[in-house]
Scaffold this active site. Structure first.
Site, PDB file in Angstrom:
ATOM      1  N   GLY A 171       0.855  -1.176   0.000  1.00  0.00           N
ATOM      2  CA  GLY A 171       0.000   0.000   0.000  1.00  0.00           C
ATOM      3  C   GLY A 171       0.888   1.222   0.000  1.00  0.00           C
ATOM      4  O   GLY A 171       2.091   1.108   0.251  1.00  0.00           O
ATOM      5  N   CYS A 224       5.787  -5.797   0.854  1.00  0.00           N
ATOM      6  CA  CYS A 224       6.067  -4.362   0.781  1.00  0.00           C
ATOM      7  C   CYS A 224       5.617  -3.661   2.067  1.00  0.00           C
ATOM      8  O   CYS A 224       6.189  -3.885   3.113  1.00  0.00           O
ATOM      9  CB  CYS A 224       5.441  -3.780  -0.481  1.00  0.00           C
ATOM     10  SG  CYS A 224       6.006  -2.121  -0.837  1.00  0.00           S
ATOM     11  N   HIS A 246       7.337  -6.868  -5.066  1.00  0.00           N
ATOM     12  CA  HIS A 246       5.963  -7.311  -5.337  1.00  0.00           C
ATOM     13  C   HIS A 246       5.944  -8.636  -6.110  1.00  0.00           C
ATOM     14  O   HIS A 246       6.042  -8.635  -7.329  1.00  0.00           O
ATOM     15  CB  HIS A 246       5.208  -6.234  -6.126  1.00  0.00           C
ATOM     16  CG  HIS A 246       4.881  -5.047  -5.278  1.00  0.00           C
ATOM     17  ND1 HIS A 246       3.765  -5.014  -4.476  1.00  0.00           N
ATOM     18  CD2 HIS A 246       5.535  -3.886  -5.071  1.00  0.00           C
ATOM     19  CE1 HIS A 246       3.741  -3.870  -3.809  1.00  0.00           C
ATOM     20  NE2 HIS A 246       4.802  -3.155  -4.151  1.00  0.00           N
ATOM     21  N   GLU A 277       3.437 -10.420  -6.708  1.00  0.00           N
ATOM     22  CA  GLU A 277       2.140 -10.631  -7.380  1.00  0.00           C
ATOM     23  C   GLU A 277       2.073 -10.003  -8.766  1.00  0.00           C
ATOM     24  O   GLU A 277       1.111 -10.241  -9.487  1.00  0.00           O
ATOM     25  CB  GLU A 277       1.008 -10.088  -6.496  1.00  0.00           C
ATOM     26  CG  GLU A 277       0.925  -8.561  -6.377  1.00  0.00           C
ATOM     27  CD  GLU A 277       1.852  -7.959  -5.313  1.00  0.00           C
ATOM     28  OE1 GLU A 277       2.857  -8.613  -4.967  1.00  0.00           O
ATOM     29  OE2 GLU A 277       1.568  -6.832  -4.861  1.00  0.00           O
ATOM     30  N   ASP A 282     -19.354  -9.751 -17.881  1.00  0.00           N
ATOM     31  CA  ASP A 282     -19.941 -10.139 -16.589  1.00  0.00           C
ATOM     32  C   ASP A 282     -21.447 -10.335 -16.672  1.00  0.00           C
ATOM     33  O   ASP A 282     -21.973 -11.351 -16.216  1.00  0.00           O
ATOM     34  CB  ASP A 282     -19.628  -9.079 -15.519  1.00  0.00           C
ATOM     35  CG  ASP A 282     -18.145  -8.791 -15.417  1.00  0.00           C
ATOM     36  OD1 ASP A 282     -17.349  -9.658 -15.828  1.00  0.00           O
ATOM     37  OD2 ASP A 282     -17.781  -7.703 -14.935  1.00  0.00           O
ATOM     38  N   LYS A 315     -12.513 -11.535 -12.776  1.00  0.00           N
ATOM     39  CA  LYS A 315     -12.778 -11.505 -14.214  1.00  0.00           C
ATOM     40  C   LYS A 315     -12.273 -12.758 -14.951  1.00  0.00           C
ATOM     41  O   LYS A 315     -13.004 -13.335 -15.748  1.00  0.00           O
ATOM     42  CB  LYS A 315     -12.099 -10.259 -14.795  1.00  0.00           C
ATOM     43  CG  LYS A 315     -12.523  -9.887 -16.174  1.00  0.00           C
ATOM     44  CD  LYS A 315     -13.856  -9.226 -16.097  1.00  0.00           C
ATOM     45  CE  LYS A 315     -14.189  -8.365 -17.271  1.00  0.00           C
ATOM     46  NZ  LYS A 315     -15.316  -7.483 -16.920  1.00  0.00           N
TER      47      LYS A 315
END
Ligand code: XMP
Length: 587
Positions: free
Chosen positions: A52, A79, A170, A172, A228, A374
C-alpha cells in the site's frame, strides 16, 4: 466454503492481484480489511498482508490486529505488509526520501522456505519489481535476511519458528517472474494449503444457488453486452430455463458500430427468449446537446439511464413480487478498498435507480458471480460454451463513445514550445489521487524510447499527456481547436474511425496484445477537417494503472492510411502516456 487464505488490504491496488494469484494456485483466497480482528480469521491456513502507499510512520496508516502476530497462523507481508510486521515486532523501518520504483535484481541468500528453489546455480539473480519509499533496516529479533538487492539489504526476511515472512518487492505482479513460485512456497509449503478452488467446476452449485434464491420467482437483467452480465445472465438462463429469465439492453446511441446487433445475436445464440432492446438513442442525444464538461456529460448519461431503467421496471411490472433482479457484479466490485473506490464511483448510476435500490433493500437480487474475478468469470463462460468473441472482449465504459468524443467551446491555436506543440484541448488525467484536466503536448516524430517520453512529461507540469503525430494533413501550427459538441455526425465519425481500428487490429492479432484500445475524437483540425483521431492502445491488469503500447510500424501505416479517408479528419495522433499521469479514457 471457507477461504484458506485471507489477504489483508493495506491500501492501493495490490490486494486483489494477490488474491487472484493465490486462486491461480487452486487455493480459495478472500480479501478483507487490514484491521480485521484475529478472532474473525480463526481457521485460516495463512494470512497475506498487502502492499500500500502509506508509511508505517504516517498517522492513521493501515494497521493489523497485533494478536495475529502471536496467533500461530503463518503470515506473509508484502512491501508495506513487510514494514508493518517489522515495525510491530521491534525491527527498524527506515524512512526513505526518494524511494525505488522499477526493476531490480534479487540476490537470494537463503532458500530454506520462502525462497525455495530460487537460488539455483551460484550467481543466478532474479528480476523483481520494486515500488516503495521506506525500507526495513534491521529485522526484528529472531528474523533473518533471506535476500537482498543492490540498494535494499533486506529484500526478504523470515522466521521459521514464528512462520512469519516478508518481502520488500511485489511477487504478485507480472514484472516479478519468480513471484508465483514465492507465493506457492508460502501457500503450499509454509501454510500447507490443499487445492480446493476451480471456478469452472462450480457451475452446478451456482445454478443450485440461483434456484434456491429465486424460488418460484423469475429473474430480469439489464444487460450491457459486457462479459460479466452476459455470463451471469447465461447462468440464470441455465438454472431456470429461458422462459423465466428476461434481459433488456438499452441502446443509448453511444455504442460502437454493430454493437446492438452483436448483442442481439449473441443472446439469441445463448437461447434467450425474453431478450429486448430498448431504443433510447434520441433521448440520450438530445439530453447531451451542447455539453462540453466531462463530468457533466457523465451526470446526464447517468440520469438518462436511471429514467429509462425506471420506465422499464414499471412498464414491464418487474417491481411486482414475481420478479427479482439479476446483476453481473464481480468480486472486486463487492469490496470496499482504496483500489476499488473508482469502481464504486463508476457504477453509481446503477445504484441510484430508485426501483433497483428498492429491490436491493428487499433482498430481491441475485449476483451469481459476486465471489469471482474476471479471469474466473471467463473460465466459467468458456465452460458454459459462450463463444470467445464475447468472452475475450476488451472492457468498454458504460457511458460509451460519449467520453471518447471530446467537445469544446473554444477556438484557439496550439502554442509552440521547446518540446513540441501544446494543443488547446484538455483531457482528464490522474496524479496521486487527484484528477487533472489539462492540455496535451504533441511532438512531430515518435520519441525513441519510453524513457524519452517520460522525460518529456516530467519536464512539463502544464500537460498530462504526450502524443506523437502519426498523420497530418496540415502542419500542426496551422490547425486549431474547434467549437464542437456531441452530434450524430461527430459520433458517426468516431464510430467509423473506431471500426477501422478494431478491424485492422483484430486482423493483425494486435488486439490480443493489448488490454484495451480506446479510439478518441478530439475537436482539433482545420475549417473543412475539424476533428482529429487519437489512438490509445494500452496494457494493464485491472485498469488502475496502464502502460502505453507501441504497435508495429506496418499496422500503424495501415491504420493511418484508412483513417486518412475518414471524412472530416485532420490528423491522427498516438497517445504515448502511461497511467498515471494520463487516464485510459480521455473524457
Ligand atoms: P480511466 O479512464 O479512469 O479508466 O483510466 C479506467 C478503466 O475504467 C473504464 N471506465 C469505465 N467503465 N463505466 C465503466 O463501466 C464507466 O463510467 C467508466 N469510465 C471508465 C475505462 O474504460 C478503463 O478500462
Amino acid at each position: 466454503m471457507q477461504p484458506q487464505i485471507t489477504v489483508l488490504d493495506a491500501g492501493g491496488q495490490y490486494c486483489h492481484l494477490i488474491a487472484r494469484k493465490v486462486r491461480e494456485l487452486g487455493v480459495y483466497a478472500e480479501v478483507a480489511p487490514s484491521e480485521t480482528r484475529a478472532s474473525e480469521l480463526a481457521g485460516r491456513k495463512g494470512i497475506i498482508i498487502s502492499g500500500g502507499p502509506a508509511s508505517v510512520y504516517d498517522p492513521g496508516s493501515p494497521t493489523i490486529d497485533p494478536a495475529l502476530l502471536t496467533s500461530g497462523i503463518p503470515i506473509f507481508g508484502i512491501c508495506y505488509g513487510l514494514q508493518l510486521i517489522a515495525h510491530a515486532l521491534g525491527g527498524i523501518v527506515e524512512k526513505g526520501e526518494r524511494g525505488e520504483y522499477g526493476f531490480a535484481e534479487l540476490n537470494v541468500t537463503d532458500e530454506d522456505t520462502l525462497l525455495k528453489g530460487l537460488r539455483g546455480d551460484k550467481g543466478v539473480r532474479h528480476q523483481i519489481w520494486m515500488s516503495h519509499r521506506d525500507l526495513v533496516a534491521t529485522p526484528p529479533a529472531g528474523f533473518r535476511a533471506l535476500a537482498s538487492t543492490d540498494t535494499c539489504p533486506i529484500a526478504a526476511m523470515g522466521s521459521d519458528e514464528k512462520h512469519i515472512y516478508g518481502v520488500q518487492f511485489h511477487p504478485e505482479v507480472a514484472h516479478t517472474p519468480c513471484g508465483q513460485q514465492i507465493l506457492a512456497n508460502f501457500v503450499e509449503g509454509v501454510c500447507g494449503c490443499r487445492k480446493d478452488w476451480d471456478p469452472a467446476r462450480q457451475i452446478e452449485s451456482i445454478e443450485q444457488h440461483i434456484r434456491d434464491v429465486a424460488g418460484g420467482r423469475n429473474i430480469f437483467f439489464f444487460v450491457s453486452g459486457g462479459v460479466d452480465s452476459t455470463v451471469a445472465y447465461t447462468l440464470c438462463l441455465k438454472a431456470l430455463g429461458p422462459d423465466r429469465v428476461h434481459g433488456t439492453y438499452v441502446d443509448s446511441g453511444l455504442m460502437r458500430e454493430g454493437e446492438t446487433e452483436f448483442v442481439r445475436e449473441s443472446f439469441a445464440k445463448l437461447g434467450a427468449h425474453g431478450f429486448f432492446v430498448e431504443d433510447a438513442r434520441e433521448r440520450f442525444l438530445s439530453a447531451l446537446a451542447g455539453i462540453v464538461e466531462p463530468e457533466r456529460k457523465r451526470h446526464v448519461i447517468g440520469e438518462k439511464f436511471v429514467e429509462v431503467q425506471e420506465r422499464i421496471l414499471e412498464g414491464e411490472h418487474y417491481l411486482e413480487g414475481g420478479w427479482i433482479l439479476g446483476q453481473g457484479t464481480i468480486y472486486p466490485d463487492t469490496i470496499e478498498s482504496g483500489g476499488t473506490a473508482k469502481a464504486d464511483l463508476i457504477k453509481t448510476h446503477h445504484n441510484r435507480v430508485a426501483g433497483i435500490q428498492k429491490l436491493i433493500d428487499a433482498g430481491r437480487i441475485i449476483e451469481p458471480l459476486s465471489s469471482f474475478y474476471k479471469d474466473e468469470v471467463r473460465a466459467i463462460g468458456r465452460q458454459l460454451g459462450i463463444p470467445p468473441e464475447m468472452l475475450e472482449r476488451h472492457p468498454f465504459p458504460g457511458p460509451g463513445l460519449a467520453i471518447r468524443c471530446l467537445c469544446s467551446n473554444d477556438e484557439s491555436s496550439p502554442q509552440q514550445v521547446e518540446e513540441g506543440w501544446i494543443l488547446p484541448i484538455r483531457s482528464v488525467g490522474v496524479q496521486g489521487d487527484s484528477r487533472t484536466y489539462r492540455p496535451v503536448l504533441a511532438v512531430e516524430g515518435f520519441p525513441a524510447s519510453e524513457a524519452e517520453t517520460a522525460a518529456l512529461i516530467n519536464r512539463r507540469t502544464d500537460v498530462n499527456r504526450v502524443l506523437a503525430a502519426a498523420y497530418l494533413t496540415r502542419p500542426l501550427g496551422e490547425m486549431r481547436s474547434r467549437t464542437a459538441h456531441l452530434t450524430a455526425a461527430r459520433l458517426g465519425r468516431l464510430r467509423q474511425a473506431d471500426a477501422i481500428v478494431r478491424r485492422l487490429s483484430f486482423a493483425s492479432g494486435f488486439e490480443k496484445e493489448v488490454w484495451q484500445f480506446p479510439v478518441v475524437l478530439v475537436p482539433f483540425g482545420t475549417a473543412d477537417r475539424p476533428d482529429s483521431v487519437v489512438l490509445r492502445p494500452i496494457d494493464s491488469v485491472d485498469g488502475m494503472t496502464a502502460r502505453a503500447v507501441r504497435m508495429p510500424e506496418d499496422l500503424l501505416h495501415k491504420i493511418t492510411a484508412e483513417l486518412a479517408a475518414v471524412d472530416g479528419g485532420a490528423a491522427v495522433f498516438y497517445d504515448l502516456t502511461n497511467k498515471p499521469p494520463g487516464t485510459i479514457e480521455w473524457e
